[in-house]
Design a protein around this motif. Sequence first.
Motif, short mmCIF file in Angstrom:
data_model
loop_
_atom_site.label_atom_id
_atom_site.label_comp_id
_atom_site.label_asym_id
_atom_site.label_seq_id
_atom_site.Cartn_x
_atom_site.Cartn_y
_atom_site.Cartn_z
N PRO A 373 47.62 33.19 43.17
CA PRO A 373 46.33 32.60 42.78
C PRO A 373 46.46 31.72 41.55
O PRO A 373 47.19 32.05 40.61
N VAL A 375 44.49 29.45 38.43
CA VAL A 375 43.29 29.23 37.62
C VAL A 375 43.53 28.01 36.74
O VAL A 375 44.53 27.94 36.03
N CYS A 396 36.85 20.61 39.99
CA CYS A 396 37.40 21.94 40.26
C CYS A 396 36.52 22.71 41.23
O CYS A 396 37.01 23.39 42.14
N LYS A 397 35.19 22.59 41.06
CA LYS A 397 34.27 23.28 41.97
C LYS A 397 34.42 22.75 43.39
O LYS A 397 34.48 23.52 44.35
N CYS A 401 38.76 25.61 43.40
CA CYS A 401 39.77 26.20 42.52
C CYS A 401 39.09 26.95 41.37
O CYS A 401 38.13 26.46 40.78
N ARG A 402 39.57 28.13 41.07
CA ARG A 402 39.08 28.85 39.89
C ARG A 402 39.34 28.01 38.65
O ARG A 402 40.40 27.40 38.52
N ALA A 404 38.05 27.47 34.16
CA ALA A 404 37.23 27.87 33.02
C ALA A 404 37.52 26.92 31.87
O ALA A 404 38.64 26.42 31.72
N GLU A 422 38.26 34.91 34.34
CA GLU A 422 38.76 34.30 35.57
C GLU A 422 40.17 34.78 35.89
O GLU A 422 40.52 35.01 37.05
N ALA A 425 40.09 38.32 37.23
CA ALA A 425 39.64 38.30 38.63
C ALA A 425 40.74 37.79 39.55
O ALA A 425 40.95 38.32 40.66
N ALA A 426 41.46 36.76 39.11
CA ALA A 426 42.55 36.21 39.93
C ALA A 426 43.65 37.24 40.14
O ALA A 426 44.26 37.30 41.22
N GLN A 429 43.22 39.38 43.10
CA GLN A 429 43.27 38.76 44.42
C GLN A 429 44.63 39.02 45.08
O GLN A 429 45.62 39.26 44.41
#
Length: 555
Positions: A373, A375, A396-397, A401-402, A404, A422, A425-426, A429
């Motif tokens: 994953p 970020v 990015c949205k 793709c994740r 921040a 982020e 969270a990644a 995954q």
Amino acid sequence: MKSDIEIAQAASMLPITEIANRLGVLAEELEPYGRYKAKLSESIFRRLQDRPDGKLVLVTAINPTPAGEGKTTTTVGLGQAMTRLGKDAIIALREPSLGPVFGIKGGAAGGGFAQVVPMEDINLHFTGDMHAITAANNLLCAMLDNHLQQGNELGIDPRRILIKRCLDMNDRALRNVVVGLGGKVNGVPREDGFMITVASEVMAILCLAADLPDLKKRLGEILVAYTYDNQPVYARMLRADGAMAALLKDALKPNLVQTLENTPALMHGGPFANIAHGCNSVRATRLALKLADYTITEAGFGSDLGAEKFLDIKCRYAGLAPSAIVLVATMRALKYNGGVPKAEVGKPNLKALEKGLCNLAAHVENMQKYGVPVVVAINRFLTDSDEEIALLSDYCKRSGCRFALSEVFAKGGEGGLALAREVVAACEQPSDFHPLYDAALPIKQKIAAIATGIYGAAQVAYSTAAEKMIAEIERLGKADLPVCIAKTQYSLSDDPTKLGRPTGFTIQVKEIRLSAGAGFIVALTGDIMTMPGLPKVPAAFQIDVDADGNISGLF
């Protein structure tokens, strides 16, 4: 805003014994070097060997401007932010080289309110690891020249000596030298040269060695020369490996320091990623994984260099598997890749920013090829406009793709909380990490896998000298090693002027070298040099020390 050194000098550092205690390091495992830095002894590796590993996070970047894009700053700030979230985190970084410190790029201790300290010590002599590596390398060179002087029992051909002396300083005048002048008593005259210490095979060996016996074995495997009848000569044949290992015994131990917010950090080893493999030591990373739930580490320059080598060389040898990759992107680097001159990257330019997004896309896609994953960390600079940040965020949205916004330079760990969330969270995954290529493939196929799969090249061309060395490596039975490509950091290609996402180009491999001790094959491309030079206005102009020993001008 205060300078980096002013911020660092105002920091409230904790005694290194307290940092070690927080990590669960025993008193007998800590070897203090003063009040705020220490080495960790071999006994801690044995005690923690059965402890489960934490999660590994790699921080890398898009192709940078000459000033760098803040990977170390992001790494440090992310570690501080993780701690603020209540996570058990540690940082694993490379040690700075004196070359960039006194040259143009600066040190490797982070910046702003995301730094490791004591900053002056770290960026200068630290615990002496660089000097030990320099000494070990040059001892091998001295023993080789002494062998020639004392009768040359092995029949070494002075015209085919591969090892070079090294120095941890940018000094172009030493790239090509002649040694042994001054008559018979002063040795056998021959052509020689210097490389910067961080480009030496000894540095690579220190960073890839599992322990002291493995270090000694690898040192003995350094290919130093050929004989008149075309036989290889290794360092062990000069009986240099034992003495070299003795010089490196303490340098093999990882260094413990802290961040401005007292998050623990291991700093160990420092190979450049454009001319070497660009990662901190295997030992420091492995130890960090035993000491904390999250280890945040970085690899030099863009992901096409440091990250590729981290994933295809270091992870392969060390059995590592990252849980997430953080890709640092800045407005100025994107605008630079969009064609804006480096002197103007601080000015708002939405058109150039949009044009440079292709470089970010290439790096995201490349990292996803490893099954991990990704970020994107938008590393904010004071010159970034809200419109530019919105454009990059929207991209990015749309890309799914994740990402921040990271403001760790200005705000420390607080400015990295969104990024930390982020990343956490990644890390949860699914991940299916795998290297890009099988090391058993023929040498040219491995180089092509990187050149076409990561750089985006159409093909690879080889000089006659490179072709001959590939055949020689095959003759020596060393063709099944991974490859380490030395190329410019400023482009996905081997031409620093080809910015953005170039296609259809040919990678020019000018030279092939065998780093048998380190365990990889080096392919030199473009105009890459292993001994950099100082710029017209070196950073050394600004560095000074007063009568009380207080250093100024160090960033």
